[in-house]
Design a protein around this motif. Structure first.
Motif, PDB file in Angstrom:
ATOM      1  N   PHE A  75       0.857  -1.184   0.000  1.00 56.83           N
ATOM      2  CA  PHE A  75       0.000   0.000   0.000  1.00 56.83           C
ATOM      3  C   PHE A  75       0.895   1.237   0.000  1.00 56.83           C
ATOM      4  O   PHE A  75       1.191   1.802   1.061  1.00 56.83           O
ATOM      5  N   PRO A  76       1.374   1.643  -1.167  1.00 60.81           N
ATOM      6  CA  PRO A  76       2.380   2.714  -1.221  1.00 60.81           C
ATOM      7  C   PRO A  76       1.921   4.034  -0.606  1.00 60.81           C
ATOM      8  O   PRO A  76       2.710   4.719   0.055  1.00 60.81           O
ATOM      9  N   VAL A  77       0.667   4.406  -0.796  1.00 59.01           N
ATOM     10  CA  VAL A  77       0.200   5.686  -0.237  1.00 59.01           C
ATOM     11  C   VAL A  77       0.141   5.614   1.281  1.00 59.01           C
ATOM     12  O   VAL A  77       0.621   6.515   1.985  1.00 59.01           O
ATOM     13  N   THR A  78      -0.422   4.534   1.805  1.00 57.50           N
ATOM     14  CA  THR A  78      -0.493   4.372   3.263  1.00 57.50           C
ATOM     15  C   THR A  78       0.899   4.322   3.869  1.00 57.50           C
ATOM     16  O   THR A  78       1.158   4.917   4.930  1.00 57.50           O
ATOM     17  N   GLU A  79       1.813   3.629   3.205  1.00 58.88           N
ATOM     18  CA  GLU A  79       3.166   3.528   3.735  1.00 58.88           C
ATOM     19  C   GLU A  79       3.855   4.880   3.747  1.00 58.88           C
ATOM     20  O   GLU A  79       4.565   5.218   4.704  1.00 58.88           O
ATOM     21  N   ALA A  80       3.644   5.673   2.707  1.00 56.32           N
ATOM     22  CA  ALA A  80       4.280   6.983   2.637  1.00 56.32           C
ATOM     23  C   ALA A  80       3.687   7.962   3.644  1.00 56.32           C
ATOM     24  O   ALA A  80       4.408   8.745   4.273  1.00 56.32           O
ATOM     25  N   LEU A  81       2.370   7.923   3.812  1.00 54.67           N
ATOM     26  CA  LEU A  81       1.698   8.916   4.649  1.00 54.67           C
ATOM     27  C   LEU A  81       1.561   8.511   6.110  1.00 54.67           C
ATOM     28  O   LEU A  81       1.408   9.376   6.976  1.00 54.67           O
ATOM     29  N   ALA A  82       1.590   7.201   6.394  1.00 53.21           N
ATOM     30  CA  ALA A  82       1.350   6.759   7.769  1.00 53.21           C
ATOM     31  C   ALA A  82       2.490   5.914   8.334  1.00 53.21           C
ATOM     32  O   ALA A  82       3.003   6.205   9.415  1.00 53.21           O
TER      33      ALA A  82
END
Length: 288
Positions: A256-263
Protein backbone atom coordinates in the motif's frame (compact mmCIF):
# COMPACT_ATOMS: atom_id res chain seq x y z
CA UNK A 1 5.10 12.29 38.50
CA UNK A 2 7.74 10.33 36.62
CA UNK A 3 10.42 12.58 35.12
CA UNK A 4 11.94 12.29 31.68
CA UNK A 5 15.11 10.66 33.00
CA UNK A 6 13.17 8.07 34.99
CA UNK A 7 11.05 7.29 31.94
CA UNK A 8 14.10 7.06 29.71
CA UNK A 9 15.85 4.70 32.14
CA UNK A 10 12.80 2.48 32.50
CA UNK A 11 12.24 2.21 28.75
CA UNK A 12 15.93 1.54 28.09
CA UNK A 13 15.94 -1.20 30.72
CA UNK A 14 12.87 -2.85 29.18
CA UNK A 15 14.35 -2.82 25.67
CA UNK A 16 17.83 -3.96 26.66
CA UNK A 17 16.53 -6.75 28.87
CA UNK A 18 14.70 -8.26 25.90
CA UNK A 19 17.17 -7.51 23.13
CA UNK A 20 20.47 -8.12 24.95
CA UNK A 21 19.37 -10.01 28.07
CA UNK A 22 19.11 -9.41 31.80
CA UNK A 23 22.88 -8.83 32.01
CA UNK A 24 22.81 -6.07 29.36
CA UNK A 25 24.74 -3.54 31.47
CA UNK A 26 27.52 -5.99 32.25
CA UNK A 27 27.84 -7.08 28.62
CA UNK A 28 27.92 -3.47 27.43
CA UNK A 29 30.74 -2.65 29.85
CA UNK A 30 32.62 -5.84 28.97
CA UNK A 31 32.61 -4.97 25.27
CA UNK A 32 32.99 -1.20 25.31
CA UNK A 33 35.56 -0.78 28.08
CA UNK A 34 37.85 -3.74 27.35
CA UNK A 35 41.41 -2.81 26.42
CA UNK A 36 42.65 -3.91 23.04
CA UNK A 37 42.53 -3.28 19.32
CA UNK A 38 39.21 -3.36 17.47
CA UNK A 39 38.31 -4.44 13.98
CA UNK A 40 36.72 -1.04 13.36
CA UNK A 41 37.59 2.52 14.32
CA UNK A 42 35.40 4.42 16.74
CA UNK A 43 32.67 6.36 14.94
CA UNK A 44 33.17 4.53 11.65
CA UNK A 45 30.09 3.79 9.49
CA UNK A 46 29.56 0.27 10.86
CA UNK A 47 29.51 1.57 14.43
CA UNK A 48 27.15 4.43 13.54
CA UNK A 49 24.71 2.08 11.79
CA UNK A 50 24.80 -0.71 14.37
CA UNK A 51 24.40 1.65 17.32
CA UNK A 52 21.27 3.23 15.87
CA UNK A 53 17.69 2.31 16.75
CA UNK A 54 16.94 1.77 13.05
CA UNK A 55 18.52 -1.66 13.58
CA UNK A 56 15.21 -2.81 15.08
CA UNK A 57 13.60 -2.24 11.69
CA UNK A 58 16.58 -3.59 9.77
CA UNK A 59 16.70 -6.77 11.82
CA UNK A 60 13.06 -7.60 11.12
CA UNK A 61 13.50 -6.87 7.41
CA UNK A 62 16.58 -9.11 7.29
CA UNK A 63 14.70 -12.04 8.83
CA UNK A 64 11.86 -11.68 6.35
CA UNK A 65 14.22 -11.42 3.38
CA UNK A 66 16.41 -14.32 4.50
CA UNK A 67 13.37 -16.62 4.77
CA UNK A 68 12.93 -16.51 0.99
CA UNK A 69 15.87 -18.85 0.40
CA UNK A 70 14.46 -22.38 0.80
CA UNK A 71 17.67 -23.88 2.16
CA UNK A 72 18.26 -21.08 4.65
CA UNK A 73 14.62 -21.33 5.72
CA UNK A 74 14.90 -25.11 6.14
CA UNK A 75 17.77 -24.60 8.56
CA UNK A 76 15.72 -22.17 10.61
CA UNK A 77 12.63 -24.39 10.59
CA UNK A 78 14.56 -27.54 11.56
CA UNK A 79 17.04 -26.16 14.07
CA UNK A 80 15.83 -22.81 15.43
CA UNK A 81 13.58 -22.65 18.46
CA UNK A 82 12.35 -19.20 17.48
CA UNK A 83 8.76 -19.85 18.58
CA UNK A 84 9.62 -21.08 22.06
CA UNK A 85 12.70 -18.91 22.59
CA UNK A 86 12.39 -15.85 20.31
CA UNK A 87 14.15 -13.52 22.74
CA UNK A 88 17.05 -15.92 23.17
CA UNK A 89 17.64 -15.99 19.42
CA UNK A 90 17.46 -12.18 19.24
CA UNK A 91 19.84 -11.82 22.17
CA UNK A 92 22.41 -14.12 20.60
CA UNK A 93 22.28 -12.09 17.38
CA UNK A 94 22.58 -8.80 19.28
CA UNK A 95 25.57 -10.11 21.22
CA UNK A 96 27.30 -11.23 18.04
CA UNK A 97 26.81 -7.83 16.40
CA UNK A 98 27.94 -6.05 19.55
CA UNK A 99 31.11 -8.12 19.90
CA UNK A 100 32.14 -7.93 16.25
CA UNK A 101 31.28 -4.25 15.81
CA UNK A 102 32.49 -2.76 19.10
CA UNK A 103 34.51 -5.45 20.87
CA UNK A 104 38.21 -6.17 20.87
CA UNK A 105 39.77 -8.34 18.20
CA UNK A 106 39.73 -11.25 20.65
CA UNK A 107 36.07 -10.73 21.55
CA UNK A 108 35.11 -10.48 17.90
CA UNK A 109 36.93 -13.69 16.99
CA UNK A 110 35.37 -15.52 19.94
CA UNK A 111 31.92 -14.47 18.72
CA UNK A 112 32.72 -15.76 15.22
CA UNK A 113 34.02 -19.05 16.64
CA UNK A 114 30.78 -19.53 18.60
CA UNK A 115 28.73 -19.07 15.45
CA UNK A 116 30.87 -21.58 13.56
CA UNK A 117 30.44 -24.10 16.36
CA UNK A 118 26.66 -23.73 16.31
CA UNK A 119 26.53 -23.91 12.52
CA UNK A 120 28.37 -27.23 12.49
CA UNK A 121 25.22 -28.87 13.85
CA UNK A 122 22.80 -27.09 11.51
CA UNK A 123 22.65 -29.62 8.70
CA UNK A 124 19.80 -31.55 7.16
CA UNK A 125 17.55 -32.03 4.17
CA UNK A 126 15.09 -29.43 2.94
CA UNK A 127 11.49 -30.36 1.99
CA UNK A 128 12.52 -30.36 -1.68
CA UNK A 129 15.13 -33.07 -1.00
CA UNK A 130 18.22 -30.89 -1.20
CA UNK A 131 20.84 -31.06 1.53
CA UNK A 132 21.70 -27.90 3.43
CA UNK A 133 24.42 -26.86 5.88
CA UNK A 134 24.57 -23.55 7.73
CA UNK A 135 28.32 -23.29 7.11
CA UNK A 136 27.80 -23.63 3.34
CA UNK A 137 29.55 -20.52 1.93
CA UNK A 138 26.71 -19.96 -0.54
CA UNK A 139 24.10 -19.82 2.21
CA UNK A 140 26.36 -17.76 4.46
CA UNK A 141 26.66 -15.26 1.62
CA UNK A 142 22.87 -15.01 1.25
CA UNK A 143 22.38 -14.39 4.97
CA UNK A 144 25.13 -11.78 4.89
CA UNK A 145 23.74 -9.97 1.85
CA UNK A 146 20.24 -9.83 3.35
CA UNK A 147 21.59 -8.38 6.58
CA UNK A 148 23.81 -5.75 4.96
CA UNK A 149 21.06 -4.64 2.59
CA UNK A 150 18.48 -4.51 5.40
CA UNK A 151 20.63 -2.67 7.94
CA UNK A 152 21.70 -0.16 5.31
CA UNK A 153 18.15 0.37 4.02
CA UNK A 154 16.76 0.84 7.53
CA UNK A 155 19.46 3.33 8.48
CA UNK A 156 18.89 5.35 5.35
CA UNK A 157 15.16 5.52 6.06
CA UNK A 158 15.14 5.90 9.85
CA UNK A 159 18.74 6.57 10.96
CA UNK A 160 19.84 9.51 13.08
CA UNK A 161 22.04 10.98 10.35
CA UNK A 162 22.28 10.91 6.59
CA UNK A 163 24.76 8.48 5.09
CA UNK A 164 26.89 9.58 2.16
CA UNK A 165 27.57 7.22 -0.71
CA UNK A 166 31.16 6.97 0.45
CA UNK A 167 30.05 6.02 3.95
CA UNK A 168 27.59 3.48 2.55
CA UNK A 169 30.36 1.84 0.53
CA UNK A 170 32.60 1.86 3.59
CA UNK A 171 29.85 0.22 5.63
CA UNK A 172 29.63 -2.59 3.07
CA UNK A 173 33.44 -2.96 3.13
CA UNK A 174 33.47 -3.13 6.92
CA UNK A 175 30.70 -5.73 6.98
CA UNK A 176 32.84 -7.74 4.56
CA UNK A 177 35.45 -8.09 7.32
CA UNK A 178 32.91 -9.94 9.47
CA UNK A 179 31.66 -11.94 6.50
CA UNK A 180 35.12 -13.22 5.59
CA UNK A 181 35.72 -14.23 9.21
CA UNK A 182 32.49 -16.27 9.04
CA UNK A 183 33.57 -17.98 5.83
CA UNK A 184 31.87 -15.92 3.11
CA UNK A 185 34.08 -15.91 0.01
CA UNK A 186 34.51 -12.59 -1.83
CA UNK A 187 31.77 -10.63 -0.01
CA UNK A 188 30.71 -7.33 -1.58
CA UNK A 189 32.86 -4.31 -0.77
CA UNK A 190 30.69 -1.59 -2.30
CA UNK A 191 26.98 -0.90 -2.49
CA UNK A 192 26.97 -1.61 -6.22
CA UNK A 193 28.60 -4.99 -5.62
CA UNK A 194 26.01 -5.65 -2.92
CA UNK A 195 23.21 -5.00 -5.43
CA UNK A 196 24.88 -7.22 -8.04
CA UNK A 197 25.29 -10.13 -5.63
CA UNK A 198 21.71 -9.82 -4.39
CA UNK A 199 20.46 -10.03 -7.98
CA UNK A 200 22.44 -13.23 -8.51
CA UNK A 201 20.20 -15.01 -5.95
CA UNK A 202 16.86 -14.03 -7.48
CA UNK A 203 16.41 -17.34 -9.27
CA UNK A 204 16.85 -19.25 -6.00
CA UNK A 205 14.29 -17.33 -3.94
CA UNK A 206 10.70 -18.37 -3.45
CA UNK A 207 7.96 -18.34 -0.89
CA UNK A 208 7.24 -21.41 1.20
CA UNK A 209 4.83 -22.35 3.91
CA UNK A 210 7.67 -22.18 6.45
CA UNK A 211 8.67 -18.71 5.27
CA UNK A 212 5.09 -17.47 5.46
CA UNK A 213 4.79 -18.98 8.94
CA UNK A 214 7.86 -17.00 10.04
CA UNK A 215 6.41 -13.82 8.54
CA UNK A 216 3.08 -14.41 10.28
CA UNK A 217 4.83 -15.01 13.58
CA UNK A 218 7.10 -11.96 13.32
CA UNK A 219 4.42 -9.58 12.11
CA UNK A 220 1.18 -10.69 13.73
CA UNK A 221 1.95 -13.13 16.54
CA UNK A 222 5.05 -11.77 18.32
CA UNK A 223 5.54 -12.66 21.99
CA UNK A 224 5.14 -9.09 23.18
CA UNK A 225 3.52 -7.69 26.33
CA UNK A 226 0.35 -5.70 25.56
CA UNK A 227 2.00 -2.32 26.14
CA UNK A 228 4.67 -3.07 23.54
CA UNK A 229 2.44 -4.38 20.77
CA UNK A 230 1.62 -0.99 19.23
CA UNK A 231 5.22 0.27 18.90
CA UNK A 232 6.37 -3.18 17.77
CA UNK A 233 3.63 -3.17 15.16
CA UNK A 234 4.97 0.10 13.82
CA UNK A 235 8.49 -1.33 13.60
CA UNK A 236 7.17 -4.43 11.83
CA UNK A 237 5.16 -2.36 9.35
CA UNK A 238 8.24 -0.23 8.71
CA UNK A 239 10.28 -3.36 7.98
CA UNK A 240 7.67 -4.58 5.48
CA UNK A 241 7.58 -1.14 3.85
CA UNK A 242 11.31 -1.43 3.14
CA UNK A 243 11.03 -4.79 1.40
CA UNK A 244 11.09 -4.82 -2.40
CA UNK A 245 7.82 -5.85 -4.03
CA UNK A 246 9.53 -8.99 -5.35
CA UNK A 247 10.01 -10.10 -1.73
CA UNK A 248 6.51 -9.25 -0.57
CA UNK A 249 4.60 -11.32 -3.11
CA UNK A 250 6.00 -14.74 -2.12
CA UNK A 251 5.43 -13.88 1.56
CA UNK A 252 1.90 -12.67 0.77
CA UNK A 253 2.54 -9.29 2.30
CA UNK A 254 0.43 -6.35 1.08
CA UNK A 255 1.72 -3.31 -0.78
CA UNK A 256 0.00 0.00 0.00
CA UNK A 257 2.38 2.71 -1.22
CA UNK A 258 0.20 5.69 -0.24
CA UNK A 259 -0.49 4.37 3.26
CA UNK A 260 3.17 3.53 3.74
CA UNK A 261 4.28 6.98 2.64
CA UNK A 262 1.70 8.92 4.65
CA UNK A 263 1.35 6.76 7.77
CA UNK A 264 3.89 3.96 8.15
CA UNK A 265 7.02 5.98 7.45
CA UNK A 266 6.17 8.87 9.82
CA UNK A 267 5.11 6.44 12.53
CA UNK A 268 8.33 4.48 12.09
CA UNK A 269 10.35 7.65 12.50
CA UNK A 270 8.51 8.48 15.73
CA UNK A 271 9.14 5.03 17.25
CA UNK A 272 12.80 4.85 16.19
CA UNK A 273 13.38 8.37 17.58
CA UNK A 274 11.77 7.33 20.86
CA UNK A 275 14.00 4.25 21.06
CA UNK A 276 17.06 6.31 20.17
CA UNK A 277 16.23 8.76 22.96
CA UNK A 278 15.69 5.94 25.45
CA UNK A 279 18.87 4.05 24.61
CA UNK A 280 21.26 7.00 24.55
CA UNK A 281 23.51 7.37 27.61
CA UNK A 282 22.19 9.84 30.19
CA UNK A 283 23.73 13.33 29.89
CA UNK A 284 25.77 12.97 33.06
CA UNK A 285 26.92 9.41 32.45
CA UNK A 286 30.57 8.83 33.19
CA UNK A 287 32.65 7.80 30.22
CA UNK A 288 35.08 4.91 30.16
Amino acid sequence: MVGNEELRSWLAEQVRARVVGPDAAERHAEIHTADGDRWFAEGSPIQRVHADSSMFVGGLRALLLQSLHPLAMAGVADHSDYRNDPWGRLQRTARFLGATTFGTVEQAQQAVDRVHAVHEHVVGTAPDGRAYAANDPHLLRWVHLAEVDSFLSAYRRHGAESLSQGDADEYVRQMAVIARALGVPAPPESEQSLRDQLRSYRGELRGSRAARDVARYLLWQPPMPPAARAPYGVLAASAVALLPRSARRPLRLPWFPVTEALAVRPAGEVVTRALRWALQPPPDAALG
